[in-house]
Design a protein around this motif. Structure first.
Motif, PDB file in Angstrom:
ATOM      1  N   PHE A 145       1.192  -1.132  -0.577  1.00 56.23           N
ATOM      2  CA  PHE A 145      -0.361  -0.468   0.020  1.00 56.23           C
ATOM      3  C   PHE A 145       0.766   1.434  -0.047  1.00 56.23           C
ATOM      4  O   PHE A 145       0.304   2.401  -0.574  1.00 56.23           O
ATOM      5  N   ILE A 146       1.574   0.600   1.002  1.00 60.35           N
ATOM      6  CA  ILE A 146       3.027   2.162   0.560  1.00 60.35           C
ATOM      7  C   ILE A 146       3.007   2.671  -0.294  1.00 60.35           C
ATOM      8  O   ILE A 146       3.349   3.509  -0.868  1.00 60.35           O
ATOM      9  N   LYS A 147       4.203   1.618  -0.771  1.00 63.26           N
ATOM     10  CA  LYS A 147       4.676   1.934  -2.546  1.00 63.26           C
ATOM     11  C   LYS A 147       3.558   2.427  -3.259  1.00 63.26           C
ATOM     12  O   LYS A 147       4.114   3.150  -4.170  1.00 63.26           O
ATOM     13  N   GLN A 148       2.237   2.088  -3.362  1.00 64.33           N
ATOM     14  CA  GLN A 148       1.298   2.223  -4.468  1.00 64.33           C
ATOM     15  C   GLN A 148       0.957   3.814  -3.943  1.00 64.33           C
ATOM     16  O   GLN A 148       0.889   4.704  -5.001  1.00 64.33           O
ATOM     17  N   GLU A 149       0.678   4.362  -3.140  1.00 62.40           N
ATOM     18  CA  GLU A 149       0.407   5.569  -2.338  1.00 62.40           C
ATOM     19  C   GLU A 149       1.450   6.418  -2.683  1.00 62.40           C
ATOM     20  O   GLU A 149       1.177   7.267  -3.876  1.00 62.40           O
ATOM     21  N   ARG A 150       2.430   5.789  -2.786  1.00 63.01           N
ATOM     22  CA  ARG A 150       3.573   6.918  -3.318  1.00 63.01           C
ATOM     23  C   ARG A 150       3.481   7.284  -5.106  1.00 63.01           C
ATOM     24  O   ARG A 150       4.246   8.244  -5.049  1.00 63.01           O
ATOM     25  N   SER A 151       3.303   5.973  -5.369  1.00 59.73           N
ATOM     26  CA  SER A 151       3.339   5.797  -6.962  1.00 59.73           C
ATOM     27  C   SER A 151       2.605   7.111  -7.642  1.00 59.73           C
ATOM     28  O   SER A 151       2.183   7.316  -8.572  1.00 59.73           O
ATOM     29  N   LYS A 152       0.985   7.090  -6.661  1.00 56.27           N
ATOM     30  CA  LYS A 152       0.177   7.856  -7.532  1.00 56.27           C
ATOM     31  C   LYS A 152       0.223   9.563  -6.896  1.00 56.27           C
ATOM     32  O   LYS A 152       0.440   9.864  -7.919  1.00 56.27           O
ATOM     33  N   ASN A 153       1.544   9.593  -5.423  1.00 53.16           N
ATOM     34  CA  ASN A 153       1.774  11.039  -5.240  1.00 53.16           C
ATOM     35  C   ASN A 153       2.637  10.869  -4.297  1.00 53.16           C
ATOM     36  O   ASN A 153       2.997  10.521  -3.258  1.00 53.16           O
ATOM     37  N   ALA A 154       3.661  11.904  -5.166  1.00 51.32           N
ATOM     38  CA  ALA A 154       5.418  11.854  -4.345  1.00 51.32           C
ATOM     39  C   ALA A 154       5.344  12.409  -2.428  1.00 51.32           C
ATOM     40  O   ALA A 154       5.717  11.923  -1.859  1.00 51.32           O
ATOM     41  N   GLU A 155       4.197  13.496  -2.734  1.00 49.76           N
ATOM     42  CA  GLU A 155       4.093  13.842  -2.066  1.00 49.76           C
ATOM     43  C   GLU A 155       3.308  13.106  -0.744  1.00 49.76           C
ATOM     44  O   GLU A 155       2.123  13.023  -0.601  1.00 49.76           O
ATOM     45  N   VAL A 156       3.877  12.441   0.073  1.00 51.36           N
ATOM     46  CA  VAL A 156       3.570  11.908   1.643  1.00 51.36           C
ATOM     47  C   VAL A 156       4.033  11.951   2.945  1.00 51.36           C
ATOM     48  O   VAL A 156       5.119  12.177   2.634  1.00 51.36           O
ATOM     49  N   LEU A 157       3.333  11.869   3.830  1.00 51.24           N
ATOM     50  CA  LEU A 157       3.746  12.040   4.618  1.00 51.24           C
ATOM     51  C   LEU A 157       3.819  10.966   5.775  1.00 51.24           C
ATOM     52  O   LEU A 157       2.632  10.433   6.106  1.00 51.24           O
ATOM     53  N   LEU A 158       5.169  10.193   5.895  1.00 51.79           N
ATOM     54  CA  LEU A 158       5.119   8.553   6.369  1.00 51.79           C
ATOM     55  C   LEU A 158       5.484   8.950   7.974  1.00 51.79           C
ATOM     56  O   LEU A 158       6.131   8.916   8.199  1.00 51.79           O
ATOM     57  N   VAL A 159       4.548   8.163   8.815  1.00 54.14           N
ATOM     58  CA  VAL A 159       4.767   8.202  10.075  1.00 54.14           C
ATOM     59  C   VAL A 159       4.560   6.682  10.759  1.00 54.14           C
ATOM     60  O   VAL A 159       3.582   6.400  10.142  1.00 54.14           O
ATOM     61  N   ASP A 160       5.170   6.402  11.549  1.00 52.46           N
ATOM     62  CA  ASP A 160       4.492   5.429  12.474  1.00 52.46           C
ATOM     63  C   ASP A 160       4.593   5.274  14.062  1.00 52.46           C
ATOM     64  O   ASP A 160       5.527   6.336  14.636  1.00 52.46           O
ATOM     65  N   ASN A 161       3.158   5.364  14.276  1.00 49.43           N
ATOM     66  CA  ASN A 161       2.921   5.636  15.950  1.00 49.43           C
ATOM     67  C   ASN A 161       3.301   4.787  17.522  1.00 49.43           C
ATOM     68  O   ASN A 161       2.624   5.504  18.074  1.00 49.43           O
ATOM     69  N   GLY A 162       4.585   4.063  16.698  1.00 47.90           N
ATOM     70  CA  GLY A 162       4.675   3.699  18.126  1.00 47.90           C
ATOM     71  C   GLY A 162       4.434   2.503  18.651  1.00 47.90           C
ATOM     72  O   GLY A 162       4.055   1.399  17.419  1.00 47.90           O
ATOM     73  N   ASP A 163       4.539   1.722  19.570  1.00 47.25           N
ATOM     74  CA  ASP A 163       4.587   0.172  19.733  1.00 47.25           C
ATOM     75  C   ASP A 163       5.329  -0.996  18.659  1.00 47.25           C
ATOM     76  O   ASP A 163       4.599  -1.350  17.956  1.00 47.25           O
ATOM     77  N   LEU A 164       7.254  -0.384  18.216  1.00 49.39           N
ATOM     78  CA  LEU A 164       7.250  -0.673  16.896  1.00 49.39           C
ATOM     79  C   LEU A 164       8.052  -1.611  17.201  1.00 49.39           C
ATOM     80  O   LEU A 164       8.180  -3.241  16.297  1.00 49.39           O
ATOM     81  N   ILE A 165       8.492  -2.367  18.102  1.00 51.95           N
ATOM     82  CA  ILE A 165       9.761  -3.556  18.082  1.00 51.95           C
ATOM     83  C   ILE A 165       9.469  -5.003  18.721  1.00 51.95           C
ATOM     84  O   ILE A 165      10.655  -5.557  19.362  1.00 51.95           O
ATOM     85  N   GLN A 166       7.995  -4.786  19.722  1.00 49.39           N
ATOM     86  CA  GLN A 166       8.400  -5.725  21.155  1.00 49.39           C
ATOM     87  C   GLN A 166       6.994  -6.037  20.032  1.00 49.39           C
ATOM     88  O   GLN A 166       6.171  -5.641  20.653  1.00 49.39           O
ATOM     89  N   GLY A 167       6.829  -7.722  20.778  1.00 48.63           N
ATOM     90  CA  GLY A 167       5.699  -8.360  20.534  1.00 48.63           C
ATOM     91  C   GLY A 167       5.395  -9.321  19.746  1.00 48.63           C
ATOM     92  O   GLY A 167       4.448 -10.093  20.200  1.00 48.63           O
ATOM     93  N   THR A 168       6.748  -9.273  18.867  1.00 51.33           N
ATOM     94  CA  THR A 168       6.313 -11.205  18.230  1.00 51.33           C
ATOM     95  C   THR A 168       7.532 -11.885  18.510  1.00 51.33           C
ATOM     96  O   THR A 168       8.703 -11.561  19.240  1.00 51.33           O
ATOM     97  N   PRO A 169       7.045 -13.622  18.289  1.00 56.24           N
ATOM     98  CA  PRO A 169       8.425 -14.343  19.149  1.00 56.24           C
ATOM     99  C   PRO A 169      10.373 -14.185  18.211  1.00 56.24           C
ATOM    100  O   PRO A 169      10.779 -14.231  18.689  1.00 56.24           O
ATOM    101  N   LEU A 170       9.671 -13.031  17.006  1.00 55.31           N
ATOM    102  CA  LEU A 170      10.528 -12.782  15.883  1.00 55.31           C
ATOM    103  C   LEU A 170      11.429 -11.162  17.192  1.00 55.31           C
ATOM    104  O   LEU A 170      12.814 -11.660  16.831  1.00 55.31           O
ATOM    105  N   ALA A 171      10.440 -11.189  17.583  1.00 55.96           N
ATOM    106  CA  ALA A 171      11.430  -9.388  18.293  1.00 55.96           C
ATOM    107  C   ALA A 171      12.212 -10.249  19.630  1.00 55.96           C
ATOM    108  O   ALA A 171      13.110  -9.366  20.152  1.00 55.96           O
ATOM    109  N   SER A 172      11.800 -10.995  20.338  1.00 51.55           N
ATOM    110  CA  SER A 172      12.215 -11.918  21.204  1.00 51.55           C
ATOM    111  C   SER A 172      13.361 -12.214  20.469  1.00 51.55           C
ATOM    112  O   SER A 172      14.514 -12.376  21.855  1.00 51.55           O
ATOM    113  N   TYR A 173      13.777 -13.117  19.173  1.00 45.74           N
ATOM    114  CA  TYR A 173      14.697 -14.003  19.101  1.00 45.74           C
ATOM    115  C   TYR A 173      15.774 -12.713  19.034  1.00 45.74           C
ATOM    116  O   TYR A 173      17.123 -12.719  19.967  1.00 45.74           O
TER     117      TYR A 173
END
Length: 529
Positions: free
Chosen positions: A40-68
């Motif tokens: 979705f992110i790449k698709q929206e960027r292809s339609k309109n280069a003017e994009v503000l892309l933000v992550d709103n937190g709780d990114l790095i913890q929560g899966t077994p991958l993160a625990s590993y």
């Protein structure tokens, strides 16, 4: 002559380490994960280069991958950060779970990020200034348009987090922080659009304004929309809700969790007399489906660590004699269950005490099968909780049981059902506790606060004035989940090892464990005569 321009704000929040579209319990594919959202992110960027892309937190913890990664690959760039770097995020907001692994891990994560981390209300005690650098950024679009992005985090973190993990930090009230910084940004930067990214949620119903939860200050999104002048868009999170709406003229978005959706806010500005004005704002949720393929570049970026984590997860660490499986989360919470009894046993052994409480953290928890792997452990213990021993009176224990009994109510047919207050606006199954070392019965047909109808220890009634050492997770020991009776109680000891590691070590040490069920407690809905 008037001019118009449209640009998009794209939002992720509460990713919780989900990169691949993977259900770590079963290794099956699900419609989640940032690799799916990347399409979705790449698709929206292809339609309109003017994009503000933000992550709103709780990114790095929560899966077994993160625990590993936390256990075995700390020196590498965190895979979630590598993905955000690759996708060209403009900024990320600090979430409460960013602190779970301690400040050294968080500082490294921030150092590896090619984007700033924002949190205006978290201050350094030494300098009384924002602890992570920038409280806000300004993005300059074409035609001279200025978009300001202010980041802020729920200030309730000290009520949950281990003190060592937030040492040297001060958490200012998020609402007051937004009021002050919004006024400052409007005056100093004079942006054409002001966006607040808040790792917190809504404390009131969006339509009626009626309280949707106890107003503790954990969530203040509604107040931000109604009490703060100058906010055009409010990005929210923390509650794991799916919202795209408007409150008091403020466009709001919340994107669920685990990569369930990308939030998209389309903004149209019109130029009048050399000044850009907001003409239109629209919010929507872009949800992946089976027809949306996970982005191959993002998958390849993290494939090595994902493969290593999957192999680690499938390592057998013990076996169960008997049955510790959970077929129904509701039934598990209604009476003594072998899996819950085992958790309490591990906690009591680790803390060297005789009373414990624990919770079934998720309705998706399935307990243990006959062979136990690291996958089984980590999918049942997804939070990096440690243990705390509190000295409580018998009266405190009764009050805690009354609090936990509020989780239930009587259904239409006289059956025990979950109180809707624990389902909306956010599921809070983890705030229902089950005890070991005592015997009790809760009658949920009685009024809240009067439901403990039987409470004994070793066949003797629990003395209200006597003192008992009780082990529980650190979140609960801090009073989390409205267990106010625990606050300010003496801390006898703290066990710094995370619960998942304690469980795995116990299994490795003993090899096989016996499922047992002594039926020491139950929940009933017996009519009151």
């Amino acid at each position: 002559m008037n001019k118009e321009m449209e640009f998009n704000i794209l939002v992720t929040s509460d990713i919780h380490g989900h990169i691949y579209p993977t259900d770590y319990r079963t290794d099956e594919e699900r419609q989640i994960g940032i690799a799916k959202l990347a399409a979705f992110i790449k698709q929206e960027r292809s339609k309109n280069a003017e994009v503000l892309l933000v992550d709103n937190g709780d990114l790095i913890q929560g899966t077994p991958l993160a625990s590993y990664v936390n256990l075995y690959a700390r020196e590498a760039i965190h895979p979630a950060v590598a993905v955000l770097n690759e996708l060209g995020y403009d900024a990320a907001v600090v979430g409460n779970h960013e602190f779970n692994y301690g400040m050294d891990v968080l500082r490294k994560v921030m150092g590896d990020s090619e984007f700033p981390w924002l949190s205006a209300g978290i201050l350094s005690e030494a300098t009384n200034s924002p602890a992570f650098g920038k409280p806000y950024i300004v993005k300059h679009l074409e035609n001279g348009i200025k978009v300001a992005l202010l980041g802020v985090t729920t200030h309730y973190i000290p009520n949950w987090e281990t003190a060592e993990n937030i040492k040297g930090l001060k958490f200012n009230d998020a609402l007051e922080t937004v009021k002050a910084w919004t006024a400052y940004i409007r005056e100093k930067e004079k942006p054409d659009l002001l966006v607040v990214a808040y790792h917190g949620g809504f404390e009131r119903d969006l339509k009626s304004g009626e309280p949707a939860e106890r107003l503790t200050g954990e969530n203040q999104g509604y107040a931000m929309c109604t009490e703060v002048e100058g906010i055009d868009v409010l990005i929210t999170g923390h509650q794991h809700r799916m919202l795209a709406d408007e409150v008091n003229g403020v466009t709001i978005i919340q994107t669920g969790c685990n990569g369930m959706a990308v939030g998209k806010i389309s903004v149209v500005l019109i130029k009048e007399n050399d000044t850009w004005k907001v003409k239109e704002k629209r919010a929507e949720l872009l949800r992946p489906s089976e027809t949306i393929a996970a982005d191959s570049a993002i998958m390849a970026l993290t494939q090595e660590v994902e493969t290593a984590a999957q192999a680690w997860l499938d390592q057998p660490i013990g076996q169960v004699i008997g049955d510790m499986s959970i077929s129904s989360a509701l039934e598990c919470r209604k009476s003594d269950h072998p899996f819950i009894a085992f958790i309490n046993k591990v906690q009591m052994d680790a803390a060297d005490v005789e009373i414990s409480n624990t919770s079934l953290l998720s309705n998706e928890s399935r307990g243990f099968g006959s062979i136990v792997t690291m996958r089984d452990v980590l999918t049942n213990f997804m939070y990096p909780n440690t243990l705390t021993v509190l000295r409580l009176t018998g009266r405190d224990i009764r009050e805690a049981l009354e609090q936990t009994a509020a989780y239930f109510q009587v259904g239409k047919n006289g059956e025990v059902v979950v109180n809707p207050a624990y389902l909306e606006p956010k599921a809070q199954h983890y705030n229902y506790d089950m005890w070991g070392g005592i015997q009790y019965e809760l009658n949920v047909a009685k009024p809240i606060g009067e439901r403990v109808v039987y409470l004994k220890r070793n066949g003797e009634s629990l003395d209200p004035a006597a003192e008992y050492d009780v082990v529980m997770n650190n979140y609960r020991a801090s009073g989390g989940g409205d267990y106010l009776m625990y606050r300010e109680k003496p801390v006898i000891r703290e066990i710094a090892t995370e619960m998942a590691e304690l469980m795995a070590n116990y299994m490795l040490q003993h090899g096989s464990i016996q499922a047992s069920n002594e039926q020491k407690w139950r929940v009933v809905a017996e009519p009151v005569v």
